[in-house]
Design a protein around this motif. Structure first.
Motif, PDB file in Angstrom:
ATOM      1  N   GLN A   3      74.194  11.481  75.127  1.00 45.85           N
ATOM      2  CA  GLN A   3      74.550  12.672  74.351  1.00 45.85           C
ATOM      3  C   GLN A   3      74.023  12.560  72.914  1.00 45.85           C
ATOM      4  O   GLN A   3      73.605  13.554  72.317  1.00 45.85           O
ATOM      5  N   VAL A   6      70.396  13.539  72.883  1.00 46.14           N
ATOM      6  CA  VAL A   6      70.272  14.977  73.094  1.00 46.14           C
ATOM      7  C   VAL A   6      70.579  15.718  71.806  1.00 46.14           C
ATOM      8  O   VAL A   6      69.864  16.656  71.424  1.00 46.14           O
ATOM      9  N   ASP A   7      71.608  15.300  71.105  1.00 45.64           N
ATOM     10  CA  ASP A   7      71.972  15.945  69.835  1.00 45.64           C
ATOM     11  C   ASP A   7      70.875  15.747  68.783  1.00 45.64           C
ATOM     12  O   ASP A   7      70.556  16.677  68.032  1.00 45.64           O
ATOM     13  N   TYR A   9      67.686  15.302  69.383  1.00 48.97           N
ATOM     14  CA  TYR A   9      66.551  16.125  69.782  1.00 48.97           C
ATOM     15  C   TYR A   9      66.782  17.588  69.417  1.00 48.97           C
ATOM     16  O   TYR A   9      65.882  18.255  68.896  1.00 48.97           O
ATOM     17  N   LYS A  10      67.974  18.086  69.617  1.00 50.27           N
ATOM     18  CA  LYS A  10      68.298  19.472  69.281  1.00 50.27           C
ATOM     19  C   LYS A  10      68.209  19.690  67.768  1.00 50.27           C
ATOM     20  O   LYS A  10      67.710  20.721  67.306  1.00 50.27           O
ATOM     21  N   GLN A  11      68.694  18.725  67.019  1.00 46.69           N
ATOM     22  CA  GLN A  11      68.638  18.839  65.557  1.00 46.69           C
ATOM     23  C   GLN A  11      67.183  18.816  65.077  1.00 46.69           C
ATOM     24  O   GLN A  11      66.799  19.584  64.202  1.00 46.69           O
ATOM     25  N   GLU A  12      66.368  17.941  65.658  1.00 43.52           N
ATOM     26  CA  GLU A  12      64.957  17.878  65.278  1.00 43.52           C
ATOM     27  C   GLU A  12      64.230  19.163  65.650  1.00 43.52           C
ATOM     28  O   GLU A  12      63.418  19.677  64.884  1.00 43.52           O
ATOM     29  N   LYS A  13      64.549  19.694  66.811  1.00 36.46           N
ATOM     30  CA  LYS A  13      63.916  20.936  67.244  1.00 36.46           C
ATOM     31  C   LYS A  13      64.299  22.090  66.336  1.00 36.46           C
ATOM     32  O   LYS A  13      63.472  22.952  66.016  1.00 36.46           O
ATOM     33  N   ALA A  14      65.555  22.116  65.882  1.00 38.20           N
ATOM     34  CA  ALA A  14      66.011  23.180  64.996  1.00 38.20           C
ATOM     35  C   ALA A  14      65.331  23.096  63.630  1.00 38.20           C
ATOM     36  O   ALA A  14      65.083  24.124  62.990  1.00 38.20           O
ATOM     37  N   ARG A  16      62.289  21.712  63.038  1.00 40.14           N
ATOM     38  CA  ARG A  16      60.883  21.372  63.228  1.00 40.14           C
ATOM     39  C   ARG A  16      59.972  22.082  62.230  1.00 40.14           C
ATOM     40  O   ARG A  16      59.045  21.472  61.692  1.00 40.14           O
TER      41      ARG A  16
END
Length: 82
Positions: A3, A6-7, A9-14, A16
């Protein structure tokens, strides 16, 4: 994936776009700094070469005769001593 990953990765994607913009800006700054350092090096080498060229030239020497000035100063000293 855990988890935590995943968190992250989501933060990095947001974020980017901001990360990419920051990387581009830092790339431009790096290029500017290196360009200025290169120009300073080239200017220094040019100045050194010019200075060596000028030091090899023969210099014109002028001679001045200060005898009349010294005579005048001596006459003023002699008049004030009287």
């Amino acid at each position: 994936m855990s988890q935590k990953k995943v968190d992250m990765y989501k933060q990095e994607k947001a974020n980017r776009k901001q990360i990419m913009h920051k990387q581009r800006v830092m790339g431009v700054v790096r290029k500017c700094v290196l360009s200025l350092a290169g120009l300073a090096l080239i200017a220094w080498l040019g100045y050194s070469a010019y200075d060596m060229y000028e030091s090899g030239k023969e210099r014109i020497v002028a001679e001045a005769d200060y005898t009349p000035v010294m005579d005048y100063m001596d006459s003023l000293t002699a008049q004030s001593a009287e």
